[in-house]
Write an enzyme that holds these catalytic residues in place. Structure first.
Site, PDB file in Angstrom:
ATOM      1  N   ARG A   1       1.602   3.709  18.050  1.00 59.24           N
ATOM      2  CA  ARG A   1       0.277   3.181  18.372  1.00 59.24           C
ATOM      3  C   ARG A   1      -0.833   4.024  17.752  1.00 59.24           C
ATOM      4  NH1 ARG A   1      -1.664  -0.614  17.539  1.00 59.24           N
ATOM      5  NH2 ARG A   1       0.229  -1.537  18.402  1.00 59.24           N
TER       6      ARG A   1
ATOM      7  N   GLU B   1     -38.286   8.697   4.368  1.00 58.22           N
ATOM      8  CA  GLU B   1     -38.240   7.298   4.782  1.00 58.22           C
ATOM      9  C   GLU B   1     -39.660   6.750   4.900  1.00 58.22           C
ATOM     10  OE1 GLU B   1     -35.740   5.754   8.308  1.00 58.22           O
ATOM     11  OE2 GLU B   1     -37.787   5.865   9.094  1.00 58.22           O
TER      12      GLU B   1
END
Length: 289
Positions: A102, A203
């Site tokens: 898993r 930004e």
């Protein structure tokens, strides 16, 4: 090791935590149902089309579950998968295979899903000058692995962490302006505080900010949530004086048009925060002595 494998130590750290979570006191089911001397052969098989990533994580998960297992990776990360493609073969104690199954599949499915979505974005911008990059919107603790999966998908990595480069966002600039600095002075103040080797990105969210930002000579300017028309105008205003990055709400439907605006880089958070897992399965054949 293959070209896109992350550092083994980083993979082992993730695998160790994952196995401790999945089997803190052993595998009760296998210990009750599978004889200790049972051996098995297993194949990890793709159930659908996609791009492989996480091969090293898959291998290390099985070996951590039982070091006596023999794990053979059949393909390198970045390989194209179709339904039925054998990704890896595992041979040895059956309990060990089932203990690692898993964790191995979870990691490989997650990382292959990232590589597959990444390749779709890269294919969409083929023929343009734009480069697809990831973001820091990664699963906590899995960043090293997920960014490697992005590379396997054909894209590039943005900064790995907050320590790698300076990116001035609106909140940083607001604090600096509260000290009486205008936008250009604020950026120049930061530039003076960092090493000459450190990349500086700023930004912006409005075209009106560009003249003041350009005057401070950053390395990259991020145009955040700009319309296509605004992106084209921004690229024209910047005119090669800085790298231009487009960011914010980028989708497979929009990325081609964004690339055609002339930007250099397109950062896509969805590569790591929204990629569906690729379906991989384990076909096992038990042999009892």
């Amino acid at each position: 090791m293959t070209a896109f494998d992350p550092p083994t130590a980083a993979v082992d750290e993730v695998v160790t935590r994952a196995l401790a979570e999945d089997a803190p006191w052993g595998d009760s089911s296998s210990e009750a149902a599978i004889p200790a001397d049972a051996r098995a052969t297993a194949r990890v098989v793709s159930r659908e089309r996609g791009i492989l990533a996480g091969g090293l994580a898959l291998e290390r998960a099985f070996l951590a579950a039982d070091p006596s297992l023999r794990v053979s990776r059949m393909l390198a990360d970045g390989a194209l998968l179709t339904a039925g493609t054998v990704v890896a073969e595992v041979e040895g104690p059956a309990r060990g295979i089932l203990l690692g199954e898993r964790v191995a599949l979870n990691l490989a499915q997650r990382l292959s899903g990232i590589a597959t979505l990444t390749r779709a974005f890269v294919d969409e911008v083929a023929g343009t000058s734009a480069t697809i990059v990831d973001t820091r919107k990664t699963t906590p603790g899995l960043r090293m692995l997920e960014k490697a999966a992005v590379r396997a998908g054909g894209a590039r990595n943005h900064r790995f962490s907050l320590s790698d480069a300076v990116m001035l966002k609106d909140n940083h600039l607001a604090v600096l302006r509260s000290q009486g600095l205008d936008l250009t002075e604020a950026i120049r103040t930061v530039r003076a505080r960092i090493p000459h080797t450190m990349h500086l990105e700023v930004e912006v969210d409005r075209l009106e900010q560009l003249p003041a930002v350009l005057a401070a000579e950053p390395d990259t300017i991020m145009l955040d949530n700009f319309s296509l028309a605004e992106l084209r105008e921004g690229v024209a205003l910047i005119a090669g004086r800085a790298l231009v990055e487009a960011s914010g709400g980028v989708t497979l439907d929009s990325v081609r048009r964004i690339a055609e605006s002339g930007v250099d880089v397109i950062s896509v958070g969805a590569l790591t925060h929204s990629a569906p897992a690729l379906d991989l399965g384990l076909d096992i054949e038990l042999r009892v002595s």
